[in-house]
Design an enzyme around this catalytic site. Structure first.
Site, PDB file in Angstrom:
ATOM      1  N   ASN A  65       0.896  -0.996   0.175  1.00 31.83           N
ATOM      2  CA  ASN A  65      -0.076  -0.117   0.051  1.00 31.83           C
ATOM      3  C   ASN A  65       0.831   1.305  -0.134  1.00 31.83           C
ATOM      4  OD1 ASN A  65      -1.747   1.907   0.361  1.00 31.83           O
ATOM      5  ND2 ASN A  65      -2.550   1.567   2.629  1.00 31.83           N
ATOM      6  N   LYS A 118      -0.079   4.208  -0.160  1.00 34.29           N
ATOM      7  CA  LYS A 118      -0.551   5.434   0.343  1.00 34.29           C
ATOM      8  C   LYS A 118      -0.175   6.819  -0.783  1.00 34.29           C
ATOM      9  CE  LYS A 118      -0.065   3.384   4.558  1.00 34.29           C
ATOM     10  NZ  LYS A 118       0.018   3.183   6.340  1.00 34.29           N
ATOM     11  N   HIS A 125      -9.406   1.357   4.649  1.00 32.96           N
ATOM     12  CA  HIS A 125      -8.285   1.592   5.210  1.00 32.96           C
ATOM     13  C   HIS A 125      -8.471   2.538   6.450  1.00 32.96           C
ATOM     14  CE1 HIS A 125      -4.013   2.727   6.362  1.00 32.96           C
ATOM     15  NE2 HIS A 125      -3.697   1.616   5.693  1.00 32.96           N
ATOM     16  N   GLU A 166      -6.806   4.887   7.653  1.00 30.36           N
ATOM     17  CA  GLU A 166      -6.810   6.260   7.207  1.00 30.36           C
ATOM     18  C   GLU A 166      -7.614   6.958   6.551  1.00 30.36           C
ATOM     19  OE1 GLU A 166      -2.862   5.847   5.031  1.00 30.36           O
ATOM     20  OE2 GLU A 166      -1.933   5.324   7.066  1.00 30.36           O
ATOM     21  N   GLU A 216      -5.372  -4.568  10.513  1.00 30.06           N
ATOM     22  CA  GLU A 216      -4.410  -3.592  10.472  1.00 30.06           C
ATOM     23  C   GLU A 216      -4.581  -2.848  11.976  1.00 30.06           C
ATOM     24  OE1 GLU A 216      -2.543  -2.556   6.533  1.00 30.06           O
ATOM     25  OE2 GLU A 216      -4.073  -0.909   7.144  1.00 30.06           O
ATOM     26  N   GLY A 236       2.639   2.602  10.788  1.00 32.17           N
ATOM     27  CA  GLY A 236       3.611   3.951  10.580  1.00 32.17           C
ATOM     28  C   GLY A 236       4.167   4.081  11.692  1.00 32.17           C
ATOM     29  N   SER A 279       3.406  -1.807  10.051  1.00 30.28           N
ATOM     30  CA  SER A 279       4.842  -1.812  10.460  1.00 30.28           C
ATOM     31  C   SER A 279       5.493  -3.277  10.106  1.00 30.28           C
ATOM     32  CB  SER A 279       5.241  -1.397  12.035  1.00 30.28           C
ATOM     33  OG  SER A 279       4.770  -0.112  12.205  1.00 30.28           O
TER      34      SER A 279
HETATM   35  P1  13P Z   1       3.038   0.499   7.378  1.00 31.23           P
HETATM   36  O1  13P Z   1       3.512  -0.845   6.869  1.00 31.23           O
HETATM   37  O2  13P Z   1       3.925   1.905   6.961  1.00 31.23           O
HETATM   38  O3  13P Z   1       2.917   0.667   9.041  1.00 31.23           O
HETATM   39  O4  13P Z   1       1.654   0.837   6.895  1.00 31.23           O
HETATM   40  C1  13P Z   1       0.484  -0.295   7.163  1.00 31.23           C
HETATM   41  C2  13P Z   1      -0.684  -0.151   6.504  1.00 31.23           C
HETATM   42  O5  13P Z   1      -1.424   1.056   6.756  1.00 31.23           O
HETATM   43  C3  13P Z   1      -0.761  -0.704   5.113  1.00 31.23           C
HETATM   44  O6  13P Z   1      -1.936  -0.410   4.897  1.00 31.23           O
END
Ligand code: 13P
Length: 258
Positions: free
Chosen positions: A13, A15, A99, A101, A170, A176, A216
């Site tokens: 992903n 982002k 997601h 976010e 997640e 992150g 992560s």
């Molecule tokens: P990270 O791997 O940067 O923690 O992000 C995870 C994520 O949100 C994947 O959708």
């Protein structure tokens, strides 16, 4: 993982990272480094503007491309949005839905459900994200919360359609932050998700559904996370922006399973 019953899916992903030219350069390098043997399915979910470059770069490979979001409507006055039909026509096979976010930007459970149905209707594989906040974990309501998210997101999804869905667990506190869930913590929730799916659909569907861990995940912890029986892959943010780190995670999927 359990490759006997279900697919292992390692998905990036990105982002809001990488321009179309960076996408082309990155994926060309990735393609040259990708081992020929097939251990798992690989997906790059990229910003909408990068989809064409990604599809072009990965043509004639086993790597699939996905979008990071979609709108549930087929078309219309939704400035800045993209429909599932557009995503399919651009060459994608997957789309991330729900997601955390995007939920933090106001996406509701009802919208997540509408997007899942629209994606399935268009023939896409939704990667449906669920996960608890740190506060919810500390209050001990993780599984109830995820059960509620799943129930809402899967409203109206048939047993046959369920075969196309990948679920990504997640935990929000692990995204992150560099703070990965321990393999035991991640396994506990992924196993609970499988039980929920089994109860809602059937033993067969429960056994076949691919459940990813995300938060992560990196080249150092992937092997141990993927060794858990109910973790069938990863949804990877930060570490998917580096070819070597992402390839190391793909390599971690090459381990014997029960
Ligand atoms: P990270 O791997 O940067 O923690 O992000 C995870 C994520 O949100 C994947 O959708």
């Amino acid at each position: 993982m359990n490759r006997k019953y279900r697919k292992t899916v390692i998905a990036a992903n990105w982002k809001m990272n990488k321009t179309p030219s960076e996408t082309k350069a990155f994926l060309t390098e990735f393609k040259n480094k990708l081992p020929r043997s097939r251990w798992c399915d690989i997906v790059f979910c990229v910003p909408a503007i990068d989809i064409s470059a990604a599809v072009r770069a990965m043509r004639e490979t086993r790597v699939a491309i996905g979008a990071e979001n979609c709108n549930a409507a087929a078309s219309g006055a939704y400035t800045g949005e993209i429909s599932t039909g557009m995503i399919v026509d651009a060459g994608c096979k997957y789309v991330i839905i729900g997601h955390s976010e995007r939920r933090a930007m106001g996406e509701t459970d009802a919208e997540v459900n509408a997007k899942v149905l629209a994606a399935l209707g268009a023939g896409l594989h939704p990667i449906l994200c669920v996960g608890e906040s740190l506060e919810q974990r500390e209050m001990g309501v993780t599984e109830e919360w995820i059960a509620m998210q799943l129930k809402a997101a899967l409203q109206g999804v048939t047993e046959d359609q369920m075969k196309k869905i990948v679920i990504a667990y997640e935990p929000i506190w692990a995204i992150g932050t560099g703070k990965t869930a321990t393999p035991e913590q991640a396994e506990e929730v992924c196993c609970a998700i499988r039980t929920m799916i089994r109860k809602r659909y059937s033993a067969k569907i429960g056994r076949a559904v691919t459940i990813q861990y995300g938060g992560s995940m990196n080249e150092k912890n992937a092997f141990e996370l993927l060794a858990q029986p109910d973790i069938d892959g990863g949804l990877i943010g930060g570490a998917s922006l580096d070819t070597d780190k992402f390839l190391a995670i793909i390599n971690a999927a090459n381990q014997p399973t029960a």
